[in-house]
Write an enzyme that holds these catalytic residues in place. Structure first.
Site, mmCIF file in Angstrom:
data_model
loop_
_atom_site.group_PDB
_atom_site.id
_atom_site.type_symbol
_atom_site.label_atom_id
_atom_site.label_comp_id
_atom_site.label_asym_id
_atom_site.label_seq_id
_atom_site.Cartn_x
_atom_site.Cartn_y
_atom_site.Cartn_z
ATOM 1 C CB SER A 1 11.189 -7.757 11.183
ATOM 2 O OG SER A 1 10.403 -8.856 11.543
ATOM 3 C CE1 TYR B 1 14.684 -8.685 15.717
ATOM 4 C CE2 TYR B 1 12.529 -9.613 15.233
ATOM 5 C CZ TYR B 1 13.790 -9.224 14.820
ATOM 6 O OH TYR B 1 14.133 -9.350 13.501
ATOM 7 C CE LYS C 1 15.819 -5.977 13.171
ATOM 8 N NZ LYS C 1 17.005 -5.680 12.359
HETATM 9 N N1 UFG Z 1 7.286 -23.389 14.778
HETATM 10 C C1 UFG Z 1 6.920 -24.645 15.244
HETATM 11 N N2 UFG Z 1 7.892 -25.406 15.822
HETATM 12 C C2 UFG Z 1 9.181 -24.998 15.959
HETATM 13 C C3 UFG Z 1 9.547 -23.723 15.470
HETATM 14 C C4 UFG Z 1 8.566 -22.933 14.879
HETATM 15 O O1 UFG Z 1 5.773 -25.053 15.155
HETATM 16 O O2 UFG Z 1 9.999 -25.751 16.502
HETATM 17 C C5 UFG Z 1 6.260 -22.556 14.136
HETATM 18 C C6 UFG Z 1 6.102 -21.212 14.798
HETATM 19 O O3 UFG Z 1 5.172 -21.306 15.844
HETATM 20 C C7 UFG Z 1 5.638 -20.346 13.628
HETATM 21 C C8 UFG Z 1 6.314 -20.976 12.419
HETATM 22 O O4 UFG Z 1 6.687 -22.279 12.820
HETATM 23 O O5 UFG Z 1 4.264 -20.455 13.475
HETATM 24 C C9 UFG Z 1 7.562 -20.234 11.986
HETATM 25 O O6 UFG Z 1 8.392 -20.072 13.119
HETATM 26 P P1 UFG Z 1 9.885 -19.496 13.024
HETATM 27 O O7 UFG Z 1 10.438 -19.484 14.413
HETATM 28 O O8 UFG Z 1 10.624 -20.207 11.970
HETATM 29 O O9 UFG Z 1 9.645 -18.047 12.496
HETATM 30 P P2 UFG Z 1 8.813 -16.864 13.138
HETATM 31 O O10 UFG Z 1 7.646 -16.635 12.234
HETATM 32 O O11 UFG Z 1 8.535 -17.011 14.562
HETATM 33 O O12 UFG Z 1 9.961 -15.810 13.063
HETATM 34 C C10 UFG Z 1 10.115 -14.862 12.098
HETATM 35 C C11 UFG Z 1 11.597 -14.663 11.752
HETATM 36 C C12 UFG Z 1 12.345 -14.299 13.011
HETATM 37 C C13 UFG Z 1 11.728 -13.092 13.591
HETATM 38 C C14 UFG Z 1 10.286 -13.380 13.857
HETATM 39 C C15 UFG Z 1 9.587 -12.251 14.430
HETATM 40 O O13 UFG Z 1 12.075 -15.842 11.196
HETATM 41 O O14 UFG Z 1 13.700 -14.046 12.743
HETATM 42 O O15 UFG Z 1 9.644 -13.712 12.655
HETATM 43 O O16 UFG Z 1 8.231 -12.566 14.615
HETATM 44 F F1 UFG Z 1 12.330 -12.790 14.759
#
Ligand code: UFG
Length: 324
Positions: free
Chosen positions: A116, A140, A144
Site C-alpha cells: 500500500s 495498518y 504492510k
Molecule cells: N473522505 C471523505 N469523506 C468520506 C470518506 C473519505 O472526505 O466519507 C476522504 C478522505 O479523507 C481521503 C479521501 O476521501 O482524503 C479518500 O479516502 P478513502 O477512505 O476512500 O481512502 P484512503 O485514502 O483513506 O484509503 C486508502 C485505501 C485504504 C487504505 C488507506 C491507507 O483506500 O484501503 O489508503 O491510507 F487503508
C-alpha cells in the site's frame, strides 16, 4: 498455472481472479470469508480456510498443485488499526508468516503481495516513487511494511521470488458488472459519494477543507481495480520469467481532490450529491499521488482507466444494480 489467490473473495482479489482466469490461469481462492463474499468467488474453487491454520494452507497447496501465490488477505482499516493494533499484527503479519512458511515447506517459490501507499506515511512531496522513505503512521501501514520486510528476508534466505504492489486508491468495479466494491462498514470515498447520490446513505462528509491543496480538500490517486488486477497478472508473469524481486507503485500518476470526486459523481449520475463539510479525519495525508513509471518500464503496465469519470461510471453501475 494454478495460482492460490489468498483473500480472493475480497474486492481486489476477486477482480484479479477474474483477470487470471481470462489470462488462462486457474485461480484457487483461499479465504476465511471474514470480510470477503462467497458470491465474489466465480472463477475457480473456494477453499474456506484461515491463514492462522498453516495445515490448511499446506493442504490447499497440495490439493490444487499450486505453483504461485497472490496474497490479498488482510484487515485494511486505518482507523480500526489504531483502536486494535494487535488484530492487525496478528492477521496481517503473523498469519502472513504462516503463508510464507507453508510456501517454503512446499517449494512454492513465487508470491505477489498487496502492499500500500500507506507504507510511505506522509510523503514530503508528490508524485511518490518507490525509493521514497517508507515510514508508516498507523499499525495498518506498519503491518504492510512488515509484510514487505518478511518477503525481502524470505527472498534472501530461501530464494523466494516476490513482487510487492503498492496500491494507491483502489476504486471502480468490473465493467461487466459481475463484481464490485462492497465493504462493511464502507469507509471509502467513491462508494460513499455514490450511495449518497442514490439516497442509500446520508450526505457524504468532506473530511477537511483546509488542506494545502487548490480547493482545500485532500488529493488521492484513484486507480481502477481492473488496472490493479492486470498488474498482478503481469507481476506474476515477470516473476515466472526470472524477474528480480522488487516493489512497484500502482496509480495513474494523477491526483483528484474530494471535491473533484463529488463533481465526477454528479456528472456521471446526473444529480446533485448531498454533501457537508467536516473536520479532517485523523491520519489522512494531504496528498498521495503515484509515480507509476517503474511499473510501466518493467512490467509494461499502464492504467487504462485514466479519467476519473470512467472509474466512477463503473462504480456507479455496480452500486445501482447491487443486490448484495
Ligand atoms: N473522505 C471523505 N469523506 C468520506 C470518506 C473519505 O472526505 O466519507 C476522504 C478522505 O479523507 C481521503 C479521501 O476521501 O482524503 C479518500 O479516502 P478513502 O477512505 O476512500 O481512502 P484512503 O485514502 O483513506 O484509503 C486508502 C485505501 C485504504 C487504505 C488507506 C491507507 O483506500 O484501503 O489508503 O491510507 F487503508
Amino acid at each position: 498455472m494454478n495460482v492460490l489467490v489468498v483473500g480472493g473473495a475480497g474486492y481486489i482479489g476477486s477482480h484479479t481472479a477474474k483477470t487470471l482466469k481470462r489470462a488462462g490461469h486457474n485461480p484457487v481462492v483461499l479465504d476465511n470469508l471474514s470480510t470477503g463474499h462467497r458470491w465474489a468467488v466465480r472463477w475457480g474453487p473456494l477453499v474456506e480456510a484461515d491463514l492462522a491454520d498453516k495445515k490448511a494452507i499446506l493442504q490447499a497447496i497440495r490439493d490444487h498443485q499450486i505453483e504461485a501465490v497472490i496474497h490479498f488477505a488482510a484487515n485494511a482499516y486505518v482507523g480500526e488499526s489504531m483502536q486494535n493494533p494487535a488484530k492487525y499484527f496478528r492477521n496481517n503479519v503473523a498469519n502472513m508468516l504462516n503463508l510464507l512458511e507453508a510456501q517454503h515447506e512446499s517449494g512454492v517459490k513465487r508470491i505477489v503481495f498487496s502492499s500500500s501507499c500507506t507504507t510511505y506515511g506522509i510523503p514530503e512531496r508528490v508524485p511518490i516513487s518507490e525509493d521514497f522513505p517508507q515510514s508508516a503512521i498507523s499499525p495498518y501501514g506498519e503491518s504492510k511494511l512488515m509484510g514487505e520486510k518478511m518477503l525481502k528476508w524470505f527472498g534472501e534466505c530461501y530464494g523466494l521470488g516476490w513482487v510487492a504492489l503498492r496500491y494507491f486508491n483502489a476504486s471502480g468495479a468490473d465493467p461487466e458488472g459481475e463484481i464490485g466494491e462492497v465493504h462493511d462498514p464502507e469507509t471509502h470515498l467513491i462508494p460513499l459519494v455514490i450511495d449518497a447520490a442514490l439516497g442509500k446513505r446520508p450526505p457524504v462528509r468532506i473530511f477537511g477543507t483546509d488542506y494545502p491543496t487548490p480547493d482545500g480538500t485532500a488529493i488521492r490517486d484513484y486507480i481502477h481495480v481492473m488496472d490493479l488486477a492486470d498488474a498482478h497478472v503481469r507481476a506474476l508473469q515477470y516473476l515466472l520469467e526470472g524477474g528480480e524481486s522488487t516493489a512497484f507503485n500502482l496509480g495513474t500518476g494523477h491526483g483528484h481532490s474530494v471535491r473533484e470526486v463529488i463533481a465526477a459523481v454528479e456528472r456521471v449520475g446526473g444529480r446533485k450529491v448531498p454533501a457537508e463539510e467536516a473536520p479532517r479525519r485523523a491520519g489522512d495525508p494531504p496528498a498521495l499521488v503515484a509515480d507509476p513509471s517503474k511499473a510501466h518500464r518493467i512490467l509494461g503496465w499502464e492504467a487504462q482507466y485514466r479519467e476519473l469519470n470512467q472509474i466512477v461510471e463503473t462504480a456507479w453501475r455496480f452500486a445501482e444494480n447491487r443486490k448484495q
